[in-house]
Write an enzyme that holds these catalytic residues in place. Structure first.
Site, PDB file in Angstrom:
ATOM      1  N   ASP A   1       6.517  12.445   2.791  1.00  0.00           N
ATOM      2  CA  ASP A   1       7.459  11.999   2.012  1.00  0.00           C
ATOM      3  C   ASP A   1       8.619  11.850   2.182  1.00  0.00           C
ATOM      4  O   ASP A   1       9.182  12.751   3.135  1.00  0.00           O
ATOM      5  CB  ASP A   1       7.282  12.676   0.846  1.00  0.00           C
ATOM      6  CG  ASP A   1       7.543  11.772  -0.612  1.00  0.00           C
ATOM      7  OD1 ASP A   1       7.869  10.487  -0.674  1.00  0.00           O
ATOM      8  OD2 ASP A   1       7.715  12.591  -1.669  1.00  0.00           O
TER       9      ASP A   1
ATOM     10  N   HIS B   1       9.557   4.120   7.132  1.00  0.00           N
ATOM     11  CA  HIS B   1       8.372   4.124   7.348  1.00  0.00           C
ATOM     12  C   HIS B   1       8.187   4.035   8.849  1.00  0.00           C
ATOM     13  O   HIS B   1       7.292   4.692   9.492  1.00  0.00           O
ATOM     14  CB  HIS B   1       7.502   2.986   6.726  1.00  0.00           C
ATOM     15  CG  HIS B   1       7.318   3.129   5.221  1.00  0.00           C
ATOM     16  ND1 HIS B   1       7.269   4.348   4.317  1.00  0.00           N
ATOM     17  CD2 HIS B   1       7.567   2.158   4.225  1.00  0.00           C
ATOM     18  CE1 HIS B   1       7.384   4.353   3.356  1.00  0.00           C
ATOM     19  NE2 HIS B   1       7.324   3.012   3.034  1.00  0.00           N
TER      20      HIS B   1
ATOM     21  N   LEU C   1      -7.797  17.777  19.276  1.00  0.00           N
ATOM     22  CA  LEU C   1      -7.454  17.790  17.682  1.00  0.00           C
ATOM     23  C   LEU C   1      -8.098  16.919  16.895  1.00  0.00           C
ATOM     24  O   LEU C   1      -8.345  15.675  17.481  1.00  0.00           O
ATOM     25  CB  LEU C   1      -5.941  17.525  17.873  1.00  0.00           C
ATOM     26  CG  LEU C   1      -5.230  17.238  16.426  1.00  0.00           C
ATOM     27  CD1 LEU C   1      -5.133  18.494  15.513  1.00  0.00           C
ATOM     28  CD2 LEU C   1      -4.018  16.637  16.702  1.00  0.00           C
TER      29      LEU C   1
HETATM   30  C1  FPP Z   1       6.041   8.297   1.495  1.00  0.00           C
HETATM   31  O1  FPP Z   1       7.377   8.194   1.419  1.00  0.00           O
HETATM   32  C2  FPP Z   1       5.459   7.418   2.667  1.00  0.00           C
HETATM   33  C3  FPP Z   1       4.299   6.486   2.453  1.00  0.00           C
HETATM   34  C4  FPP Z   1       4.026   6.344   1.448  1.00  0.00           C
HETATM   35  C5  FPP Z   1       3.796   6.129   3.943  1.00  0.00           C
HETATM   36  C6  FPP Z   1       3.700   6.810   5.012  1.00  0.00           C
HETATM   37  C7  FPP Z   1       3.730   6.062   6.219  1.00  0.00           C
HETATM   38  C8  FPP Z   1       4.043   6.418   7.394  1.00  0.00           C
HETATM   39  C9  FPP Z   1       4.632   7.588   7.922  1.00  0.00           C
HETATM   40  C10 FPP Z   1       4.093   5.209   8.418  1.00  0.00           C
HETATM   41  C11 FPP Z   1       2.947   4.783   8.933  1.00  0.00           C
HETATM   42  C12 FPP Z   1       1.854   5.687   8.977  1.00  0.00           C
HETATM   43  C13 FPP Z   1       0.797   5.732  10.074  1.00  0.00           C
HETATM   44  C14 FPP Z   1      -0.453   6.764  10.156  1.00  0.00           C
HETATM   45  C15 FPP Z   1       1.067   4.905  11.263  1.00  0.00           C
HETATM   46  P1  FPP Z   1       8.138   7.289   0.349  1.00  0.00           P
HETATM   47  O2  FPP Z   1       8.081   5.837   0.693  1.00  0.00           O
HETATM   48  O3  FPP Z   1       7.543   7.542  -1.029  1.00  0.00           O
HETATM   49  O4  FPP Z   1       9.645   7.806   0.488  1.00  0.00           O
HETATM   50  P2  FPP Z   1      10.588   8.022  -0.845  1.00  0.00           P
HETATM   51  O5  FPP Z   1       9.865   9.211  -1.793  1.00  0.00           O
HETATM   52  O6  FPP Z   1      11.564   8.667  -0.268  1.00  0.00           O
HETATM   53  O7  FPP Z   1      10.697   6.657  -1.608  1.00  0.00           O
END
Ligand code: FPP
Length: 234
Positions: free
Chosen positions: A12, A29, A123
């Protein structure tokens, strides 16, 4: 350092990381995808058996369409970019969640990643996509109910172990350590069944800034915990 067998991560803080830099959320992201590369490598090097990451929840469809499709495009890019190295490191990819509603390109990419790494013995890297803990439990209940309705299963014989075998994580140990970056103190429908006795570590660090050094700090904190599993100290 005693390394947990199974580490699970709620990645997050990507959006806030981007906002602090005056960039669009997708840039966060993208930076998160790069952080993930280093964490997968670190877990593989340390001898972690299972790493599970929450890439997309059943609730994430509520986000703007542009962000949703952006995350799926990143997934396609991730596979294209990382598959070779994942294989070199003997990493096996598994998926948690219902990938049927994914855009074609993303579904194909992740299925290719699973297929292409299926024989690896290092892994186990679980990617939770369109995953929700409650949805997973309902799916398991349906599978057992179906077997009972077909006369193949006596409901009396349903045990916790039998139930766990119906989950996406069948045959894998429960997470020892769940890490959440970005500071929120909740599990957000992640590994609802499997997290019963997990140790939880929350850091304010946003996911794109989460480095292998920070992973080591989380494992050190885990090592200082007294896990009693409902019993008392020996
Ligand atoms: C949460 O941060 C993150 C996500 C919903 C997406 C996670 C995706 C990635 C790390 C990249 C792609 C993944 C792979 C496996 C290639 P948020 O957007 O909720 O952050 P915030 O709380 O600051 O708004």
């Amino acid at each position: 350092m005693n390394v947990p067998a199974h580490i699970a991560i709620i990645m997050d803080g990507n959006g806030r990381w981007a906002k602090e830099r005056g960039q669009i959320r997708l840039k966060g992201h993208q930076a998160g995808m790069e952080a993930l590369h280093d964490i997968v490598k670190a877990c593989s090097d340390m001898g972690v058996q299972v790493l599970t990451v929450y890439a997309f929840s059943t609730e994430n469809w509520k986000r703007p369409a542009e962000e949703v499709s952006g995350i799926f495009s990143l997934l396609v890019r991730y596979v294209a970019k990382e598959l070779k190295e994942l294989n070199e490191n003997n990493v096996r990819i598994r998926l948690l969640g219902d990938i049927r509603p994914l855009p074609d390109a993303a579904r194909k990419a992740v299925l290719e990643a699973v297929d292409d790494t299926a024989d690896n013995t290092g892994l186990v890297f679980n990617i939770a996509i369109n995953y929700g803990g409650r949805a997973e439990i309902v799916r398991a209940a349906k599978q057992l109910a179906q077997q009972a309705a077909e006369g193949q299963l006596d409901p009396e014989n349903i045990t916790e172990d039998l139930f766990a075998e119906q989950l996406y994580t069948a045959d894998l140990p429960d997470p020892d350590l769940i890490i959440r970056t970005g500071g929120e103190l909740r599990l957000s429908n992640f590994l609802t069944w499997q997290s019963a006795y997990s140790e939880i570590y929350v850091t304010d660090t946003y996911w794109p800034d989460f480095t292998p050094e920070k992973l080591t700090e989380a494992i050190e904190s885990f090592n200082s915990r007294d896990r009693r599993f409902g019993g008392i100290k020996a």
